[in-house]
Design an enzyme around this catalytic site. Structure first.
Site, PDB file in Angstrom:
ATOM      1  N   LEU A  87       3.364 -15.752 -56.449  1.00  0.00           N
ATOM      2  CA  LEU A  87       3.909 -16.443 -57.630  1.00  0.00           C
ATOM      3  C   LEU A  87       5.391 -16.766 -57.468  1.00  0.00           C
ATOM      4  O   LEU A  87       6.091 -17.031 -58.443  1.00  0.00           O
ATOM      5  CB  LEU A  87       3.676 -15.604 -58.894  1.00  0.00           C
ATOM      6  N   GLY A  88       5.874 -16.710 -56.243  1.00  0.00           N
ATOM      7  CA  GLY A  88       7.243 -17.167 -55.980  1.00  0.00           C
ATOM      8  C   GLY A  88       8.328 -16.183 -56.389  1.00  0.00           C
ATOM      9  O   GLY A  88       9.450 -16.586 -56.693  1.00  0.00           O
ATOM     10  N   SER A  90      10.015 -14.058 -54.602  1.00  0.00           N
ATOM     11  CA  SER A  90      11.165 -13.972 -53.688  1.00  0.00           C
ATOM     12  C   SER A  90      12.122 -15.146 -53.910  1.00  0.00           C
ATOM     13  O   SER A  90      13.336 -14.961 -53.930  1.00  0.00           O
ATOM     14  CB  SER A  90      10.710 -13.875 -52.235  1.00  0.00           C
ATOM     15  N   ASP A 133       9.238 -23.500 -53.190  1.00  0.00           N
ATOM     16  CA  ASP A 133       9.434 -22.427 -54.168  1.00  0.00           C
ATOM     17  C   ASP A 133      10.863 -22.418 -54.709  1.00  0.00           C
ATOM     18  O   ASP A 133      11.069 -22.320 -55.919  1.00  0.00           O
ATOM     19  CB  ASP A 133       9.126 -21.059 -53.544  1.00  0.00           C
TER      20      ASP A 133
HETATM   21  O1  PMV Z   1       0.989 -18.362 -51.157  1.00  0.00           O
HETATM   22  P1  PMV Z   1       2.131 -19.236 -51.413  1.00  0.00           P
HETATM   23  O2  PMV Z   1       2.397 -19.477 -52.854  1.00  0.00           O
HETATM   24  O3  PMV Z   1       3.319 -18.918 -50.593  1.00  0.00           O
HETATM   25  O4  PMV Z   1       1.663 -20.704 -50.972  1.00  0.00           O
HETATM   26  C1  PMV Z   1       1.350 -21.076 -49.672  1.00  0.00           C
HETATM   27  C2  PMV Z   1       1.067 -22.527 -49.689  1.00  0.00           C
HETATM   28  C3  PMV Z   1       0.507 -23.081 -48.395  1.00  0.00           C
HETATM   29  O5  PMV Z   1       0.265 -24.455 -48.625  1.00  0.00           O
HETATM   30  C4  PMV Z   1      -0.787 -22.410 -48.028  1.00  0.00           C
HETATM   31  C5  PMV Z   1       1.483 -22.916 -47.237  1.00  0.00           C
HETATM   32  C6  PMV Z   1       2.717 -23.767 -47.328  1.00  0.00           C
HETATM   33  O6  PMV Z   1       3.694 -23.432 -46.596  1.00  0.00           O
HETATM   34  O7  PMV Z   1       2.751 -24.777 -48.032  1.00  0.00           O
END
Ligand code: PMV
Length: 296
Positions: A87-88, A90, A133
């Site tokens: 959920l971001g 960090s 993020d």
């Molecule tokens: O799990 P999260 O929220 O870090 O998302 C990863 C998203 C991906 O598309 C799977 C990888 C990326 O770097 O975009």
């Protein structure tokens, strides 16, 4: 003393396909991390519910370096977000720390500057990162991401969501590698799935901008992610339980393999929360947060 807060994020559409240049849509959610910073004579003392202070330490270094100033600091962190859930958290803690410490030193950084420094923190700690993020937690709202143009475009929409957390920690890096392996083994089958996710995301942008229901699109996106092999039993159970409880749409969010799912729940969030909790998982109501990082 200064307190800054920043929101968590969910990926609404397009995860994994975005790695191959397709668009994605991310949204800041109204579950926030708060960082309280105070000047002290001592070097740096951090209190928080989590043991991992790498992002906070790096954010302090990055902001000191950027401003060419330093001070002793006491930092206290509180969070509505489960850590390591995708959920971001960090990015949110990095960005809120930058805003709080800069303000404590008498500087009012612009949002683009905060987002850029936040991305530097993530790169420094993780080695590799996407700016999604840090950009979304800084600016808030819903962002349409075009990796080929390296661009973010805001989408105006509101979206009542419930977030379900499986409690399973997962590695984004391994899940991304798994999709690549599948694509290399079956390029004719897997490349169209990735392109299809891109088409779903483009349609979702249009539907969101028109104020239309995006439930079906979320369900299609989840099916395509299942086909890419990134869902699992826990996620699928929460997705199906949410739909049965009245969610208009539900999908995994982020890398998959555990972490979180989201359910689109106009008018039905209580029933959906009960259904997710009935599967033994944690559920949280989460609306889109129009506001990104802010001073409290
Ligand atoms: O799990 P999260 O929220 O870090 O998302 C990863 C998203 C991906 O598309 C799977 C990888 C990326 O770097 O975009």
């Amino acid at each position: 003393m200064v307190t800054a807060s920043a929101p968590g994020k969910v990926i609404l559409f397009g995860e994994h396909a975005v790695v191959y240049g397709e668009p994605a849509i991310a949204g800041a959610i109204d579950l926030r991390i708060r960082v309280r910073a105070e000047k002290t004579a001592k070097s740096l003392k951090i209190t928080s519910e989590t043991k991992d202070h790498r992002y906070v330490e790096k954010a302090v270094d990055v902001v000191f370096e950027h401003l060419g100033e330093a001070t002793g600091l006491m930092i206290d962190i509180s969070s509505d977000l489960p850590p390591a859930s995708g959920l971001g958290s960090s990015a949110a803690v990095s960005v809120a720390t930058i805003a709080a410490v800069a303000n404590l030193l008498g500087h009012d950084l612009g949002k683009n500057e905060i987002a850029r420094l936040g991305y530097k923190v993530e790169l420094g700690v993780q080695g590799a990162a996407s700016p999604t993020d840090t950009y979304t937690t800084t600016h808030g709202g819903i962002q349409y991401i075009q990796p080929r143009k390296k661009g973010f475009t805001p989408i105006q929409a509101s979206l009542p969501l419930v977030v379900g957390y499986t409690g399973i920690e997962r590695s984004t890096k391994e899940l991304v590698a798994g999709v690549r392996k599948l694509r290399d083994a079956y390029p004719e089958l897997v490349s169209p799935l990735i392109k299809n996710i891109g088409m779903v995301t483009r349609q979702a942008r249009k539907s969101l901008e028109a104020g239309e229901d995006v439930g079906d699109l979320m369900n299609i996106n989840h099916g395509l992610l299942e086909a890419l092999g990134v869902s699992n039993d826990a996620l699928s159970r929460l997705v199906h339980a949410s739909r049965e409880a009245g969610a208009r749409g539900a999908k995994l969010t982020g890398a998959g393999g555990g972490g979180c799912m989201i359910a689109y729940t106009p008018g039905r969030y209580r029933d959906v929360i009960n259904a997710i909790e009935g599967c033994g998982s944690t559920a949280m109501k989460a609306a889109i947060s129009a506001e990104g990082v802010r001073l409290e």
